[in-house]
Design an enzyme around this catalytic site. Structure first.
Site, mmCIF file in Angstrom:
data_model
loop_
_atom_site.group_PDB
_atom_site.id
_atom_site.type_symbol
_atom_site.label_atom_id
_atom_site.label_comp_id
_atom_site.label_asym_id
_atom_site.label_seq_id
_atom_site.Cartn_x
_atom_site.Cartn_y
_atom_site.Cartn_z
ATOM 1 N N HIS A 266 40.538 45.217 42.100
ATOM 2 C CA HIS A 266 40.733 44.038 41.610
ATOM 3 C C HIS A 266 39.499 43.328 40.994
ATOM 4 O O HIS A 266 39.421 42.560 39.913
ATOM 5 C CB HIS A 266 41.145 43.115 42.768
ATOM 6 C CG HIS A 266 42.390 43.415 43.484
ATOM 7 N ND1 HIS A 266 43.736 43.393 43.009
ATOM 8 C CD2 HIS A 266 42.531 44.305 44.752
ATOM 9 C CE1 HIS A 266 44.465 43.997 44.018
ATOM 10 N NE2 HIS A 266 43.920 44.521 45.071
HETATM 11 C C1 BDR Z 1 42.052 40.002 46.252
HETATM 12 O O1 BDR Z 1 41.867 40.190 47.820
HETATM 13 C C2 BDR Z 1 40.820 40.932 48.261
HETATM 14 O O2 BDR Z 1 41.372 41.667 49.309
HETATM 15 C C3 BDR Z 1 39.975 41.608 47.216
HETATM 16 O O3 BDR Z 1 38.736 41.668 47.392
HETATM 17 C C4 BDR Z 1 40.652 40.799 45.886
HETATM 18 O O4 BDR Z 1 39.727 39.618 45.758
HETATM 19 C C5 BDR Z 1 43.021 40.761 45.913
HETATM 20 O O5 BDR Z 1 44.366 40.231 46.347
#
Ligand code: BDR
Ligand code: CA
Length: 336
Positions: A266
């Site tokens: 992400h």
């Molecule tokens: C987001 O949530 C976290 O678990 C990850 O680091 C990312 O920023 C994804 O939904």
């Protein structure tokens, strides 16, 4: 490299004398502040930023999210030390959302938030100044500061509330959060970062700042497949090994949950967007945040089709060339 040094105040944008392959001219490094809750994908984003001469990391502010604040602020420092950058100023920000109790994601990231690779406890100090104060001061001192928000938006919203003047000084907030077609990863309606602190997200989207959103619609295309993990391993560096170990760890969760080829990387999408915007496409639209409903708390109500006359307040990215992104990112990370 330019940047903030532990114990000294950053005093403005710094010229970094590098030459892009496609340009004969030295460029000015773009000053950024990374607000983050590491998290393996946050860690890769930090490393990508530190590997990139186009970006000047003026500070890192930690926020509670994937794991509680003492861990995220330690993890941010571990990552800086892994990158050989103990000079980066790391500040601890808010330890809980504005109104909601903290929800964490150890089920994805492990107990430490950085499970998968064994990094030693950080030696570099945490700055005395808090994360919210650091955001306020740097937004005022650094011309054209971009905030890269990789976690719940608590620090950023609190800074904007305490110092509303910074809204007009911040060049852009580029954030990972939300979803449209892909809807939710923590509830059926919401993405984790926005769900954890929807009140903060609402304030940020109403701030008038220029906002660019990298939602799940994009990050679910950026998957760490076995081949891509192998490419990190083939870098044959400590950093390549750490990234391969981290991504190998957290992909088990997404593979089981979504049946996908690998886990979404992400947060590096935020840094990738700043470095290579030509790989991304989206629409400038209205985005509102649901804070009242129990069922859809943290939903990003994105008017992708323009069916309301609510004013556009964010650029919502919808697509990415994931193959090109991985090739460029892996190449860039070998520079560290
Ligand atoms: C987001 O949530 C976290 O678990 C990850 O680091 C990312 O920023 C994804 O939904
Ligand atoms: Ca994150």
């Amino acid at each position: 490299m330019a940047g903030a040094t532990a114990g000294r105040t950053y005093s403005g944008p710094v010229l970094f004398a590098f030459v892009r392959h496609d340009s004969p001219w030295p460029m000015t490094a773009r000053p950024i502040l990374i607000d983050t809750d590491p998290g393996q994908d946050d860690a890769v984003a930090i490393l990508l930023a530190l590997a990139s001469p186009e970006l000047d990391v003026t500070a890192i502010t930690a926020v509670a999210g994937n794991v509680p604040l003492p861990l995220t602020s330690a993890n941010a420092r571990k990552v800086c030390e892994l990158a050989g950058r103990p000079d980066i100023a790391v500040h601890a920000g808010c330890d809980r959302p504005i109104r909601q109790p903290l929800v964490t994601a150890e089920h994805v990231h492990g107990k430490t938030g950085l499970d998968g690779a064994d990094l030693r406890a950080p030696e570099m100090p945490l700055q005395e100044k808090g994360g919210v104060e650091a955001i306020i001061d740097l937004a005022r001192e650094v011309e054209g500061l971009t905030i890269c928000a990789l976690g719940p938006l608590t620090n950023v919203a609190t800074a904007l509330t305490r110092a509303p003047d910074i809204a007009s000084k911040i060049r852009e907030i580029v954030l990972m959060g939300g979803a449209y077609f892909e809807v939710g990863n923590i509830t059926p309606a919401a993405e984790f970062n926005i769900f954890v602190d929807p009140d903060a997200a609402k304030m940020v989207f109403a701030s008038g700042c220029k906002i660019t959103v990298l939602p799940l619609d994009v990050t679910h295309k950026v998957l760490v497949t076995p081949g891509r993990i192998a490419a990190f391993r083939e870098m044959e560096t400590r950093i390549g090994d750490a990234i391969a170990d981290w991504t190998g760890f957290f992909e088990r969760f997404d593979k089981e949950k979504y049946g996908s080829d690998g886990a979404p990387l992400h947060d590096p999408c935020v840094i990738g967007y700043l470095l290579w915007p030509e790989l991304f496409s989206g629409r400038h639209i209205n985005v509102e945040i649901e804070t009242a409903s129990e069922l859809t708390r943290g939903m990003t109500v994105a008017d992708w089709w323009g069916v309301t006359d609510r004013p556009a307040n964010a650029t919502f990215i919808g697509d990415v060339d994931a193959e090109a992104f991985f090739l460029r990112m892996t190449d860039r990370l070998t520079r560290l």
